[in-house]
Write a protein that holds these residues in place. Structure first.
Motif, PDB file in Angstrom:
ATOM      1  N   ALA A 121       0.835  -1.211   0.000  1.00  0.00           N
ATOM      2  CA  ALA A 121       0.000   0.000   0.000  1.00  0.00           C
ATOM      3  C   ALA A 121       0.869   1.260   0.000  1.00  0.00           C
ATOM      4  O   ALA A 121       0.599   2.205  -0.749  1.00  0.00           O
ATOM      5  CB  ALA A 121      -0.933   0.004   1.205  1.00  0.00           C
ATOM      6  N   VAL A 122       1.911   1.272   0.817  1.00  0.00           N
ATOM      7  CA  VAL A 122       2.805   2.429   0.902  1.00  0.00           C
ATOM      8  C   VAL A 122       3.501   2.679  -0.438  1.00  0.00           C
ATOM      9  O   VAL A 122       3.695   3.819  -0.851  1.00  0.00           O
ATOM     10  CB  VAL A 122       3.846   2.227   2.035  1.00  0.00           C
ATOM     11  CG1 VAL A 122       4.996   3.205   1.928  1.00  0.00           C
ATOM     12  CG2 VAL A 122       3.168   2.337   3.393  1.00  0.00           C
ATOM     13  N   PHE A 126      14.820   1.908   9.769  1.00  0.00           N
ATOM     14  CA  PHE A 126      13.557   1.867  10.502  1.00  0.00           C
ATOM     15  C   PHE A 126      13.458   0.515  11.194  1.00  0.00           C
ATOM     16  O   PHE A 126      13.932  -0.488  10.667  1.00  0.00           O
ATOM     17  CB  PHE A 126      12.365   2.011   9.539  1.00  0.00           C
ATOM     18  CG  PHE A 126      12.335   3.319   8.804  1.00  0.00           C
ATOM     19  CD1 PHE A 126      11.562   4.371   9.265  1.00  0.00           C
ATOM     20  CD2 PHE A 126      13.077   3.505   7.645  1.00  0.00           C
ATOM     21  CE1 PHE A 126      11.534   5.580   8.594  1.00  0.00           C
ATOM     22  CE2 PHE A 126      13.055   4.701   6.965  1.00  0.00           C
ATOM     23  CZ  PHE A 126      12.285   5.744   7.433  1.00  0.00           C
ATOM     24  N   THR A 127      12.839   0.504  12.350  1.00  0.00           N
ATOM     25  CA  THR A 127      12.576  -0.761  13.042  1.00  0.00           C
ATOM     26  C   THR A 127      11.080  -1.028  13.020  1.00  0.00           C
ATOM     27  O   THR A 127      10.270  -0.102  13.064  1.00  0.00           O
ATOM     28  CB  THR A 127      13.078  -0.733  14.494  1.00  0.00           C
ATOM     29  OG1 THR A 127      12.458   0.364  15.180  1.00  0.00           O
ATOM     30  CG2 THR A 127      14.587  -0.608  14.550  1.00  0.00           C
ATOM     31  N   THR A 129      14.347   5.150  13.043  1.00  0.00           N
ATOM     32  CA  THR A 129      12.967   5.507  13.375  1.00  0.00           C
ATOM     33  C   THR A 129      12.192   4.251  13.732  1.00  0.00           C
ATOM     34  O   THR A 129      12.242   3.261  12.999  1.00  0.00           O
ATOM     35  CB  THR A 129      12.291   6.198  12.172  1.00  0.00           C
ATOM     36  OG1 THR A 129      13.020   7.380  11.857  1.00  0.00           O
ATOM     37  CG2 THR A 129      10.845   6.546  12.469  1.00  0.00           C
ATOM     38  N   ARG A 130      11.486   4.313  14.831  1.00  0.00           N
ATOM     39  CA  ARG A 130      10.660   3.182  15.264  1.00  0.00           C
ATOM     40  C   ARG A 130       9.291   3.265  14.582  1.00  0.00           C
ATOM     41  O   ARG A 130       8.593   4.272  14.679  1.00  0.00           O
ATOM     42  CB  ARG A 130      10.476   3.203  16.766  1.00  0.00           C
ATOM     43  CG  ARG A 130       9.574   2.095  17.246  1.00  0.00           C
ATOM     44  CD  ARG A 130       9.302   2.181  18.722  1.00  0.00           C
ATOM     45  NE  ARG A 130       8.291   1.200  19.067  1.00  0.00           N
ATOM     46  CZ  ARG A 130       7.496   1.289  20.090  1.00  0.00           C
ATOM     47  NH1 ARG A 130       7.585   2.329  20.904  1.00  0.00           N
ATOM     48  NH2 ARG A 130       6.603   0.364  20.325  1.00  0.00           N
ATOM     49  N   LEU A 131       8.918   2.190  13.895  1.00  0.00           N
ATOM     50  CA  LEU A 131       7.586   2.039  13.320  1.00  0.00           C
ATOM     51  C   LEU A 131       6.826   1.014  14.148  1.00  0.00           C
ATOM     52  O   LEU A 131       7.431   0.184  14.822  1.00  0.00           O
ATOM     53  CB  LEU A 131       7.696   1.567  11.863  1.00  0.00           C
ATOM     54  CG  LEU A 131       8.420   2.520  10.904  1.00  0.00           C
ATOM     55  CD1 LEU A 131       8.630   1.846   9.555  1.00  0.00           C
ATOM     56  CD2 LEU A 131       7.640   3.810  10.757  1.00  0.00           C
ATOM     57  N   PRO A 132       5.498   1.030  14.098  1.00  0.00           N
ATOM     58  CA  PRO A 132       4.740   0.036  14.863  1.00  0.00           C
ATOM     59  C   PRO A 132       4.867  -1.359  14.254  1.00  0.00           C
ATOM     60  O   PRO A 132       5.093  -1.504  13.046  1.00  0.00           O
ATOM     61  CB  PRO A 132       3.300   0.550  14.776  1.00  0.00           C
ATOM     62  CG  PRO A 132       3.262   1.462  13.607  1.00  0.00           C
ATOM     63  CD  PRO A 132       4.645   1.997  13.421  1.00  0.00           C
ATOM     64  N   SER A 185      -0.186   4.568   7.307  1.00  0.00           N
ATOM     65  CA  SER A 185       0.200   5.958   7.559  1.00  0.00           C
ATOM     66  C   SER A 185       1.587   6.037   8.177  1.00  0.00           C
ATOM     67  O   SER A 185       2.433   6.835   7.748  1.00  0.00           O
ATOM     68  CB  SER A 185      -0.832   6.625   8.472  1.00  0.00           C
ATOM     69  OG  SER A 185      -0.456   7.937   8.767  1.00  0.00           O
ATOM     70  N   ALA A 186       1.857   5.220   9.174  1.00  0.00           N
ATOM     71  CA  ALA A 186       3.165   5.224   9.841  1.00  0.00           C
ATOM     72  C   ALA A 186       4.277   4.804   8.882  1.00  0.00           C
ATOM     73  O   ALA A 186       5.344   5.436   8.832  1.00  0.00           O
ATOM     74  CB  ALA A 186       3.143   4.322  11.065  1.00  0.00           C
ATOM     75  N   TYR A 187       4.048   3.750   8.113  1.00  0.00           N
ATOM     76  CA  TYR A 187       5.069   3.219   7.224  1.00  0.00           C
ATOM     77  C   TYR A 187       5.310   4.106   6.007  1.00  0.00           C
ATOM     78  O   TYR A 187       6.323   3.954   5.314  1.00  0.00           O
ATOM     79  CB  TYR A 187       4.735   1.781   6.798  1.00  0.00           C
ATOM     80  CG  TYR A 187       5.157   0.770   7.828  1.00  0.00           C
ATOM     81  CD1 TYR A 187       6.234  -0.081   7.601  1.00  0.00           C
ATOM     82  CD2 TYR A 187       4.510   0.657   9.058  1.00  0.00           C
ATOM     83  CE1 TYR A 187       6.644  -1.009   8.542  1.00  0.00           C
ATOM     84  CE2 TYR A 187       4.906  -0.256  10.008  1.00  0.00           C
ATOM     85  CZ  TYR A 187       5.978  -1.095   9.742  1.00  0.00           C
ATOM     86  OH  TYR A 187       6.375  -1.989  10.684  1.00  0.00           O
TER      87      TYR A 187
END
Length: 170
Positions: free
Chosen positions: A54-55, A117-118, A143-146, A162-164
């Motif tokens: 999606a991203v 990113f993690t 950067t920490r992602l969920p 949204s986060a990614y």
């Protein structure tokens, strides 16, 4: 019922990376399903591949070769922070006896990678702990992602997308 501690090893799954990659996404450790498939985020209920597709505005696929091509063709490398550990099932909160992957070495071998990113809190915590030894500024700025794990049911698919989307912002 007691869950069994497994000694997880990452040796059979190399980093998914090529010379075009400029982003590195790091998980903590392969889940049992991913280790069995010898591929990243292979559990069918993990939302990682749907989120990444999606991203990147692409169609998601269940085929691991197509998934690898999706990531690499968009400059996204995948690996995990941990090379070996003791873990109960796929529960990051039970991780003990950690041996780290050589992330600093990977970044030196692939100098186009300038953003890390993690994919979850434990991966981020362990990455920063690893970096206390190697002192790499790229790792320090990670950067920490969920987490996209089905265990992170608090995060909706839209919230994850949204986060990614941060990985596409240069």
């Amino acid at each position: 019922m007691n869950a069994q501690i497994r000694q997880a090893k990452h040796a059979d799954v190399a980093p998914l990376v090529n010379e075009r990659c400029d982003v590195l996404l790091l998980g903590s450790m392969l889940s049992p399903k991913s280790a069995e498939a010898r591929f990243y985020y292979a559990h069918p209920q993990n939302r990682f591949w749907r989120v990444l597709a999606a991203v990147l505005n692409c169609e998601p696929s269940d085929d691991n070769e197509k998934r690898a091509q999706l990531a690499l063709s968009h400059g996204v490398a995948l690996w995990d922070v941990i090379s070996e550990c003791d873990i109960v099932g796929a529960s990051d909160s039970t991780i003990k006896n950690v041996k780290y992957n050589n992330i600093d070495g990977l970044l030196k071998a692939y100098p186009r990678i300038t953003r890390v990113f993690t994919t979850g809190g434990k991966a981020h915590e362990l990455l920063l702990k690893y970096n206390k030894t190697v002192k790499n500024p790229i790792i320090a700025a990670a950067t920490r992602l969920p987490s996209t794990s089905p265990l992170n049911c608090a995060a909706t698919l839209d919230a994850l997308i949204s986060a990614y989307s941060a990985i596409t912002q240069k």
